[in-house]
Design a protein around this motif. Sequence first.
Motif, PDB file in Angstrom:
ATOM      1  N   THR A  42       0.852  -1.195   0.000  1.00  0.00           N
ATOM      2  CA  THR A  42       0.000   0.000   0.000  1.00  0.00           C
ATOM      3  C   THR A  42       0.885   1.242   0.000  1.00  0.00           C
ATOM      4  O   THR A  42       1.157   1.826   1.049  1.00  0.00           O
ATOM      5  N   PRO A  43       1.378   1.635  -1.179  1.00  0.00           N
ATOM      6  CA  PRO A  43       2.265   2.799  -1.260  1.00  0.00           C
ATOM      7  C   PRO A  43       1.579   4.067  -0.776  1.00  0.00           C
ATOM      8  O   PRO A  43       0.376   4.249  -0.973  1.00  0.00           O
ATOM      9  N   LEU A  60       2.982   6.837 -11.964  1.00  0.00           N
ATOM     10  CA  LEU A  60       3.287   5.421 -11.785  1.00  0.00           C
ATOM     11  C   LEU A  60       2.031   4.665 -11.340  1.00  0.00           C
ATOM     12  O   LEU A  60       1.181   5.203 -10.642  1.00  0.00           O
ATOM     13  N   THR A  61       1.926   3.407 -11.748  1.00  0.00           N
ATOM     14  CA  THR A  61       0.865   2.553 -11.249  1.00  0.00           C
ATOM     15  C   THR A  61       1.174   2.163  -9.805  1.00  0.00           C
ATOM     16  O   THR A  61       2.280   2.377  -9.308  1.00  0.00           O
ATOM     17  N   ALA A  66       5.056   0.586  -5.779  1.00  0.00           N
ATOM     18  CA  ALA A  66       5.523  -0.395  -4.800  1.00  0.00           C
ATOM     19  C   ALA A  66       6.934  -0.864  -5.139  1.00  0.00           C
ATOM     20  O   ALA A  66       7.775  -1.030  -4.252  1.00  0.00           O
ATOM     21  N   ALA A  67       7.225  -1.065  -6.428  1.00  0.00           N
ATOM     22  CA  ALA A  67       8.574  -1.472  -6.847  1.00  0.00           C
ATOM     23  C   ALA A  67       9.588  -0.375  -6.534  1.00  0.00           C
ATOM     24  O   ALA A  67      10.733  -0.661  -6.139  1.00  0.00           O
ATOM     25  N   PHE A  68       9.182   0.880  -6.703  1.00  0.00           N
ATOM     26  CA  PHE A  68      10.042   2.015  -6.350  1.00  0.00           C
ATOM     27  C   PHE A  68      10.406   1.970  -4.869  1.00  0.00           C
ATOM     28  O   PHE A  68      11.568   2.113  -4.486  1.00  0.00           O
ATOM     29  N   ILE A 270      20.066  -5.926  -7.400  1.00  0.00           N
ATOM     30  CA  ILE A 270      20.384  -4.929  -8.427  1.00  0.00           C
ATOM     31  C   ILE A 270      19.149  -4.582  -9.248  1.00  0.00           C
ATOM     32  O   ILE A 270      19.001  -3.450  -9.720  1.00  0.00           O
ATOM     33  N   ASP A 271      18.248  -5.552  -9.423  1.00  0.00           N
ATOM     34  CA  ASP A 271      17.012  -5.277 -10.166  1.00  0.00           C
ATOM     35  C   ASP A 271      16.101  -4.350  -9.372  1.00  0.00           C
ATOM     36  O   ASP A 271      15.484  -3.438  -9.925  1.00  0.00           O
ATOM     37  N   ARG A 272      16.018  -4.594  -8.062  1.00  0.00           N
ATOM     38  CA  ARG A 272      15.167  -3.744  -7.233  1.00  0.00           C
ATOM     39  C   ARG A 272      15.728  -2.323  -7.125  1.00  0.00           C
ATOM     40  O   ARG A 272      14.972  -1.341  -7.187  1.00  0.00           O
TER      41      ARG A 272
END
Length: 414
Positions: A42-43, A60-61, A66-68, A270-272
């Motif tokens: 829940t951003p 952003l969606t 959330a990925a950010f 590194i992906d995150r």
Amino acid sequence: MKATRLTSYLALLTACSLETHAVAQMPPRHPAHRAQHPPHTTPPPTNAAKPQFGDPLPGLTRAQLAAFLDGKDDFEDTETETGGLGPIFNRSSCVTCHNAPATGGAGPINVTRFGRTDGGGFNPLTSLGGSLQQEMEISPALHEVVPQEANVVAHRNSTPLFGLGLVEAIPDDQILQNVRRTPMDGVLGKVARVADPATGKMLIGRFGWKAQQATVLSFAGDAYLNEMGITNRLFPVENAPNGNAQLLAQYDTVVDPEDVVDPTTGRGDIDRVADFMRFLGAPPRLPLSNSAAVGRSVFQNTGCAVCHVPLMITGPHKIAALDRQEVWLFSDLLLHDMGALGDGIAQSAADVRDMKTAPLWGLRASAPYLHDGRAQTVDEAIKAHDGEAKASKERYLRLNKQQVQQLLDFLMSI
């Protein structure tokens, strides 16, 4: 003859015994134990009307936001030896170098580059640990020094990471259009074509002082290895302290790669962290005062905009927040011969005097200035320009006091 064979046999036996003893003294290697965070589901809401440094990109969606935030957690993590930190490194977290005025920003910390220049060109002294010196270590026995063979030593300042996803999304053809076929004030510029570890392709570099990385993911992987000593799938080989493989073997107790990919998602830290940088918003621009509005014309008339191209546009993109967006970067993303302002280090496609045009957006929050942080003010930074920027600097030096202030007011607004 028998005595000779016996002596040889005893010598071989002794050598094997010593080798076995050495192997027995080597510490056991174990998998990396790295911090794991619960995912953000829940951003928090953002105020797009009043963007701040460190905010995510607008639009952003929920999943992207959330990925950010997940990536920001990893960006702010302090690495540990059990997680693969080192054995030589510069800092133990990304945020240590990138925190002003918010997570992902600039910082006053410099790293050291070295090498040797002679009649045959530039030698990065790779076998002696070059060209990057790691200044920290997990044991004093691993401490790196600049070798005596080096006759070039340079420092690199930590750059802000705001808006990196927008920069990544600028099409190559827009960058190519910035290359001048006919010199203007001696300005040409060239693209940095680099081998990108993330894609396996030759791409146009756009990240780093020498435009040595082409994608955000490769930029993250390179920083994990070279700044924190965390090996990963893109950069799986540890740095040996001053090239000493024996010391590395003795103290490197974590199995490589240390950034382990989750078999379910195919992603690692590194992906995150790349998600965090890709979704990190651009520096917020300020409304132009009357003085700054005039300063915009001064910026153009002095020739600053020849290299510091104000605006580029991202191409079509599957992520709506990156799709055909304005990028007020104030950089052409090209390499330029900066004369005496070059750092003396050849790296990737850049020669010893080449530097990428530094983006000027968010300038008010990124002091100190220039590649080595030598300039405490923008005025000092402009006066240090040389090479292809010399003509523009000379025009700046001829400005009156009011025009200088107008230009600085504009630069502090972008």
